[in-house]
Design a protein around this motif. Sequence first.
Motif, short mmCIF file in Angstrom:
data_model
loop_
_atom_site.label_atom_id
_atom_site.label_comp_id
_atom_site.label_asym_id
_atom_site.label_seq_id
_atom_site.Cartn_x
_atom_site.Cartn_y
_atom_site.Cartn_z
N LYS A 136 4.21 8.53 41.21
CA LYS A 136 4.76 9.82 41.62
C LYS A 136 3.93 11.00 41.14
O LYS A 136 4.13 12.12 41.61
CB LYS A 136 6.19 9.96 41.11
N MET A 155 14.49 10.88 56.86
CA MET A 155 13.47 10.55 55.88
C MET A 155 13.06 11.83 55.17
O MET A 155 12.73 12.82 55.83
CB MET A 155 12.24 9.90 56.52
N LYS A 156 13.09 11.79 53.86
CA LYS A 156 12.62 12.92 53.06
C LYS A 156 11.27 12.56 52.46
O LYS A 156 11.15 11.55 51.77
CB LYS A 156 13.61 13.25 51.95
N MET A 183 5.61 10.70 48.16
CA MET A 183 6.83 9.93 47.94
C MET A 183 7.77 10.11 49.14
O MET A 183 7.66 11.09 49.88
CB MET A 183 7.55 10.40 46.67
N TYR A 184 8.69 9.15 49.32
CA TYR A 184 9.66 9.29 50.40
C TYR A 184 10.98 8.62 50.04
O TYR A 184 11.04 7.75 49.17
CB TYR A 184 9.12 8.70 51.71
N GLU A 185 12.03 9.06 50.73
CA GLU A 185 13.36 8.45 50.61
C GLU A 185 13.95 8.34 52.01
O GLU A 185 13.74 9.22 52.84
CB GLU A 185 14.28 9.30 49.73
N GLY A 231 17.49 7.84 54.39
CA GLY A 231 18.93 8.04 54.35
C GLY A 231 19.57 7.52 55.62
O GLY A 231 19.00 7.61 56.71
#
Length: 240
Positions: free
Chosen positions: A184, A167-168, A189-191, A193
């Motif tokens: 934003k 998780m970023k 925020m997150y991404e 993977g």
Amino acid sequence: LYQPPLPDSALLVSRQGTITHLQREVKRIKEAEQKAREALDKSKAQAAREAEAESRRATGVQQPSVDPASTPRGSLITKPTIGYVRDIDLSVFAAGFLAKELCELKHTWKDGEVKVTALNRNQSDIHASIKEKRGKRALYYDLTLMVNWTGKSKLGRSSHSEMQGVMKMYNVAQDTKFALGGDKETSYMYELGFATQFHGACEPWATQIKEEAAELFELISLLITGKLVPAVEKKGELVH
């Protein structure tokens, strides 16, 4: 040319058609006005959030002034640095704190769990400092975190199956905040993977883990606001 008058029934139908058309137009105009008001309110709210963020970006999180005469034992510095502005860098402390505390986070549900296994320091960017000017202090921080996690689930299976991911988290700073569905400009925020074999459609247990892993976003956000920031502020109080 002479045109005979329309019968009463035809006039009634014509009038009803006109009334119906006008009613539709009135409804359409009211709906358009409502949408315009909502858009204006949304724009004003966004402008207010951005103004607040800009203020926090410029001024940081204000800290109580410290009287050098009340310096407690164990202070990191007993004399103030000579100069107009002092920058107390607490980035190393913040990184160490996160590396330890993040590994305590875990989200569980009926069929399984997902937990943080490590903070990837090489892919993270952690800055935290207290700036002092004319006796006034303010906390500034800017974080981009790359976190490793492991999840397991037994949905559709007799035993647990496991997968790993990352998780970023970014846009984490003193001028932004945790807000699910936030924009934003003013929100964290997150991404997420995953390994390539878990991209797209996959087995139910893996799909469940991918969905539940998003819960780490809130857990990490609350760790930052509820533990990291107070810990950095407390550490800064030892610097005089």
